[in-house]
Design a protein around this motif. Structure first.
Motif, PDB file in Angstrom:
ATOM      1  N   LYS A 137       0.825  -1.210   0.000  1.00  0.00           N
ATOM      2  CA  LYS A 137       0.000   0.000   0.000  1.00  0.00           C
ATOM      3  C   LYS A 137       0.857   1.257   0.000  1.00  0.00           C
ATOM      4  CE  LYS A 137      -3.451   2.455   2.802  1.00  0.00           C
ATOM      5  NZ  LYS A 137      -4.265   2.401   4.056  1.00  0.00           N
ATOM      6  N   HIS A 138       1.980   1.192   0.692  1.00  0.00           N
ATOM      7  CA  HIS A 138       2.852   2.361   0.809  1.00  0.00           C
ATOM      8  C   HIS A 138       4.034   2.299  -0.163  1.00  0.00           C
ATOM      9  CE1 HIS A 138       0.913   4.284   4.269  1.00  0.00           C
ATOM     10  NE2 HIS A 138       0.634   3.055   4.677  1.00  0.00           N
ATOM     11  N   HIS A 139       3.981   1.372  -1.113  1.00  0.00           N
ATOM     12  CA  HIS A 139       4.979   1.271  -2.181  1.00  0.00           C
ATOM     13  C   HIS A 139       6.388   1.028  -1.647  1.00  0.00           C
ATOM     14  CE1 HIS A 139       1.727   2.660  -4.764  1.00  0.00           C
ATOM     15  NE2 HIS A 139       1.578   3.715  -3.966  1.00  0.00           N
ATOM     16  N   VAL A 140       6.461   0.218  -0.584  1.00  0.00           N
ATOM     17  CA  VAL A 140       7.751  -0.189  -0.019  1.00  0.00           C
ATOM     18  C   VAL A 140       8.158  -1.516  -0.666  1.00  0.00           C
ATOM     19  CG1 VAL A 140       8.978  -0.876   2.078  1.00  0.00           C
ATOM     20  CG2 VAL A 140       7.268   0.958   2.161  1.00  0.00           C
ATOM     21  N   LYS A 141       9.422  -1.657  -1.036  1.00  0.00           N
ATOM     22  CA  LYS A 141       9.893  -2.916  -1.603  1.00  0.00           C
ATOM     23  C   LYS A 141       9.644  -4.046  -0.613  1.00  0.00           C
ATOM     24  CE  LYS A 141      13.525  -1.230  -4.702  1.00  0.00           C
ATOM     25  NZ  LYS A 141      14.960  -1.322  -5.044  1.00  0.00           N
ATOM     26  N   ALA A 142       8.955  -5.074  -1.086  1.00  0.00           N
ATOM     27  CA  ALA A 142       8.583  -6.159  -0.183  1.00  0.00           C
ATOM     28  C   ALA A 142       8.631  -7.494  -0.915  1.00  0.00           C
ATOM     29  CB  ALA A 142       7.184  -5.932   0.375  1.00  0.00           C
ATOM     30  N   THR A 143       9.183  -8.496  -0.250  1.00  0.00           N
ATOM     31  CA  THR A 143       9.218  -9.861  -0.758  1.00  0.00           C
ATOM     32  C   THR A 143       8.724 -10.772   0.361  1.00  0.00           C
ATOM     33  OG1 THR A 143      11.074  -9.414  -2.233  1.00  0.00           O
ATOM     34  CG2 THR A 143      10.689 -11.714  -1.641  1.00  0.00           C
ATOM     35  N   MET A 144       7.949 -11.785  -0.020  1.00  0.00           N
ATOM     36  CA  MET A 144       7.407 -12.693   0.991  1.00  0.00           C
ATOM     37  C   MET A 144       7.538 -14.129   0.495  1.00  0.00           C
ATOM     38  SD  MET A 144       3.696 -12.583   2.899  1.00  0.00           S
ATOM     39  CE  MET A 144       2.801 -12.396   1.359  1.00  0.00           C
ATOM     40  N   GLN A 145       8.035 -15.007   1.362  1.00  0.00           N
ATOM     41  CA  GLN A 145       8.130 -16.434   1.078  1.00  0.00           C
ATOM     42  C   GLN A 145       7.271 -17.177   2.085  1.00  0.00           C
ATOM     43  OE1 GLN A 145       9.907 -18.274  -1.413  1.00  0.00           O
ATOM     44  NE2 GLN A 145       8.609 -19.876  -0.573  1.00  0.00           N
ATOM     45  N   ILE A 146       6.226 -17.813   1.596  1.00  0.00           N
ATOM     46  CA  ILE A 146       5.325 -18.577   2.461  1.00  0.00           C
ATOM     47  C   ILE A 146       5.492 -20.059   2.152  1.00  0.00           C
ATOM     48  CG2 ILE A 146       2.930 -18.949   3.170  1.00  0.00           C
ATOM     49  CD1 ILE A 146       3.924 -16.188   3.824  1.00  0.00           C
ATOM     50  N   TYR A 147       5.797 -20.845   3.168  1.00  0.00           N
ATOM     51  CA  TYR A 147       5.946 -22.286   3.018  1.00  0.00           C
ATOM     52  C   TYR A 147       4.659 -22.998   3.427  1.00  0.00           C
ATOM     53  CZ  TYR A 147      10.947 -21.393   2.510  1.00  0.00           C
ATOM     54  OH  TYR A 147      12.164 -20.940   2.069  1.00  0.00           O
ATOM     55  N   ASP A 148       4.438 -24.184   2.840  1.00  0.00           N
ATOM     56  CA  ASP A 148       3.220 -24.917   3.175  1.00  0.00           C
ATOM     57  C   ASP A 148       3.376 -25.781   4.423  1.00  0.00           C
ATOM     58  OD1 ASP A 148       4.817 -26.994   2.309  1.00  0.00           O
ATOM     59  OD2 ASP A 148       3.521 -27.616   0.653  1.00  0.00           O
ATOM     60  N   HIS A 149       4.553 -25.736   5.028  1.00  0.00           N
ATOM     61  CA  HIS A 149       4.778 -26.475   6.269  1.00  0.00           C
ATOM     62  C   HIS A 149       5.922 -25.801   7.015  1.00  0.00           C
ATOM     63  CE1 HIS A 149       7.984 -28.109   3.744  1.00  0.00           C
ATOM     64  NE2 HIS A 149       8.604 -28.467   4.860  1.00  0.00           N
ATOM     65  N   GLY A 150       6.145 -26.236   8.232  1.00  0.00           N
ATOM     66  CA  GLY A 150       7.228 -25.679   9.039  1.00  0.00           C
ATOM     67  C   GLY A 150       6.786 -25.297  10.427  1.00  0.00           C
ATOM     68  N   GLY A 151       5.484 -24.988  10.578  1.00  0.00           N
ATOM     69  CA  GLY A 151       5.004 -24.608  11.897  1.00  0.00           C
ATOM     70  C   GLY A 151       5.647 -23.314  12.362  1.00  0.00           C
ATOM     71  N   HIS A 152       6.027 -23.290  13.628  1.00  0.00           N
ATOM     72  CA  HIS A 152       6.607 -22.086  14.216  1.00  0.00           C
ATOM     73  C   HIS A 152       7.964 -22.412  14.818  1.00  0.00           C
ATOM     74  CE1 HIS A 152       6.295 -17.993  15.733  1.00  0.00           C
ATOM     75  NE2 HIS A 152       6.820 -18.409  16.871  1.00  0.00           N
ATOM     76  N   GLY A 153       8.900 -21.474  14.684  1.00  0.00           N
ATOM     77  CA  GLY A 153      10.185 -21.617  15.361  1.00  0.00           C
ATOM     78  C   GLY A 153      11.188 -22.494  14.658  1.00  0.00           C
ATOM     79  N   PHE A 154      11.139 -22.575  13.324  1.00  0.00           N
ATOM     80  CA  PHE A 154      12.039 -23.486  12.617  1.00  0.00           C
ATOM     81  C   PHE A 154      13.430 -22.916  12.395  1.00  0.00           C
ATOM     82  CE2 PHE A 154       9.048 -21.602   9.490  1.00  0.00           C
ATOM     83  CZ  PHE A 154       9.925 -20.828   8.729  1.00  0.00           C
ATOM     84  N   GLY A 155      13.655 -21.667  12.758  1.00  0.00           N
ATOM     85  CA  GLY A 155      14.991 -21.103  12.626  1.00  0.00           C
ATOM     86  C   GLY A 155      15.505 -21.182  11.207  1.00  0.00           C
ATOM     87  N   LEU A 156      16.738 -21.656  11.020  1.00  0.00           N
ATOM     88  CA  LEU A 156      17.318 -21.789   9.686  1.00  0.00           C
ATOM     89  C   LEU A 156      16.728 -22.945   8.894  1.00  0.00           C
ATOM     90  CD1 LEU A 156      21.076 -21.189  10.571  1.00  0.00           C
ATOM     91  CD2 LEU A 156      19.639 -19.667   9.209  1.00  0.00           C
ATOM     92  N   GLY A 157      15.952 -23.789   9.546  1.00  0.00           N
ATOM     93  CA  GLY A 157      15.331 -24.918   8.848  1.00  0.00           C
ATOM     94  C   GLY A 157      16.324 -25.941   8.346  1.00  0.00           C
ATOM     95  N   THR A 158      17.422 -26.131   9.055  1.00  0.00           N
ATOM     96  CA  THR A 158      18.511 -26.975   8.556  1.00  0.00           C
ATOM     97  C   THR A 158      18.119 -28.441   8.373  1.00  0.00           C
ATOM     98  OG1 THR A 158      19.302 -27.226  10.830  1.00  0.00           O
ATOM     99  CG2 THR A 158      20.339 -25.519   9.493  1.00  0.00           C
ATOM    100  N   LYS A 159      17.096 -28.892   9.058  1.00  0.00           N
ATOM    101  CA  LYS A 159      16.714 -30.303   8.975  1.00  0.00           C
ATOM    102  C   LYS A 159      15.646 -30.565   7.918  1.00  0.00           C
ATOM    103  CE  LYS A 159      17.860 -31.229  13.829  1.00  0.00           C
ATOM    104  NZ  LYS A 159      17.356 -31.721  15.138  1.00  0.00           N
ATOM    105  N   ASP A 160      15.253 -29.538   7.184  1.00  0.00           N
ATOM    106  CA  ASP A 160      14.187 -29.679   6.205  1.00  0.00           C
ATOM    107  C   ASP A 160      14.673 -29.165   4.848  1.00  0.00           C
ATOM    108  OD1 ASP A 160      11.747 -28.630   4.635  1.00  0.00           O
ATOM    109  OD2 ASP A 160      10.797 -29.812   6.212  1.00  0.00           O
ATOM    110  N   ALA A 161      14.572 -30.011   3.814  1.00  0.00           N
ATOM    111  CA  ALA A 161      15.109 -29.669   2.502  1.00  0.00           C
ATOM    112  C   ALA A 161      14.372 -28.525   1.828  1.00  0.00           C
ATOM    113  CB  ALA A 161      15.082 -30.899   1.593  1.00  0.00           C
ATOM    114  N   VAL A 162      13.177 -28.196   2.288  1.00  0.00           N
ATOM    115  CA  VAL A 162      12.428 -27.067   1.736  1.00  0.00           C
ATOM    116  C   VAL A 162      12.669 -25.813   2.567  1.00  0.00           C
ATOM    117  CG1 VAL A 162      10.138 -26.174   1.181  1.00  0.00           C
ATOM    118  CG2 VAL A 162      10.685 -28.565   0.702  1.00  0.00           C
TER     119      VAL A 162
END
Length: 298
Positions: free
Chosen positions: A255-280
């Protein structure tokens, strides 16, 4: 079919290598310096569920091969504790391996009592830390104007406060608090129903917030055209901090024309950090570096 199998095998191998590289870099992170935010106020305490009697401070992790940029890290923990491993030291290890100096913030938090540190204690800590980090840029070897912030969960809320509640430079403070970029990973954004994280809201504002405070600290409502470029990472199955927190912030940025990128995963729950144990999930750190490079960060 054979070609497809080779591609799948190579993709799996690449992802496995990425995860192993992350794990190897994590094991080598050591803080070089600890600096208290308020050296003239030793009576201040971090607090939280662990009753941490230390005063608020930052830990500086220096990159071996510097690229001229730095990042302030705000671990999560519901404003009641600090996830200093997978959302603190591990994050510092990753960024230093990519040439970024990393600074982990130990900000003031609360517990279930009514005597802890509520707003604006943590906000004061993150703004003081950003100014401190910029003031150290010449000594530590990076560009003060290429200093950003990353935050996780409640630390994501704190990072979003830094990105939206800006304090300019003035006669007393040489540096503004505006980060060059913001990375928000499964962040708490809203302090209001239906998408708030009740624990963070209670720890930050208390069980009976003053009128208007839940609106004021729902940071999607604080976005302006001065908010820095922002990357959002979340998962749709997050049952702790609903993905709508990131979606609302993203909509406000657009809305305010700020550069924005978003990555939404279909799994992971909460608190996955770097996600090192998950290939996605373990793809987001590399995405983060590519995004930073697109902003002109080294």
């Amino acid at each position: 079919m054979i070609r497809h199998r080779w591609y799948a095998a190579l993709t799996y191998a690449a992802r496995t290598f990425t995860a192993l590289a992350l794990i190897c870099s994590i094991s080598t992170a050591q803080a070089q310096e600890k600096i208290y935010l308020y050296p003239d106020q030793p009576n201040l305490h971090i607090g939280g569920r662990e009753k941490n009697a230390d005063a608020p401070f930052v830990e500086h992790y220096s990159a071996a091969k510097k690229n001229g940029a730095a990042i302030l890290i705000c671990p999560g923990g519901g404003y009641a504790t600090h996830a200093l491993g997978h959302e603190g030291k591990d994050i510092a290890a990753f960024f230093t391996s990519k040439g970024y100096d990393a600074i982990v913030l130990h900000y003031r938090i609360n517990d279930e009592s009514q005597s802890g540190s509520r707003y604006p204690a943590a906000y004061n800590d993150v703004t003081t830390a950003m100014r401190l980090v910029r003031s150290k840029a010449a000594d530590w070897g990076y560009d003060p104007e290429k200093t950003g912030v990353i935050g996780f969960s409640a630390g994501g809320h704190l990072a979003s406060c830094l990105a939206t509640m800006l304090q300019p430079a003035n006669e007393k403070q040489k540096w503004s608090t505006r980060p060059a970029f913001a990375i928000l990973v499964y962040p708490v954004i809203s302090m209001k129903e239906p998408y708030k994280h009740a624990g963070s809201t209670n720890m930050l504002l208390g069980p009976d917030p003053a009128p208007g405070m839940t609106d004021s600290l729902s940071t999607n409502e604080r976005v302006t055209d001065q908010t820095p470029p922002t990357l959002l990472i979340h998962s749709t199955d997050d049952t702790v901090v609903p993905v709508e927190n990131s979606l609302m912030f993203f909509d406000a940025l657009r809305k305010h024309h700020v550069k924005a990128t978003m990555q939404i995963y279909d799994h992971g729950g909460h608190g996955f950090g770097l996600g090192t144990k998950d290939a996605v999930l373990n793809t987001w750190p590399a995405l983060c570096i590519s995004w930073l490079q697109s902003l002109g960060m080294p």
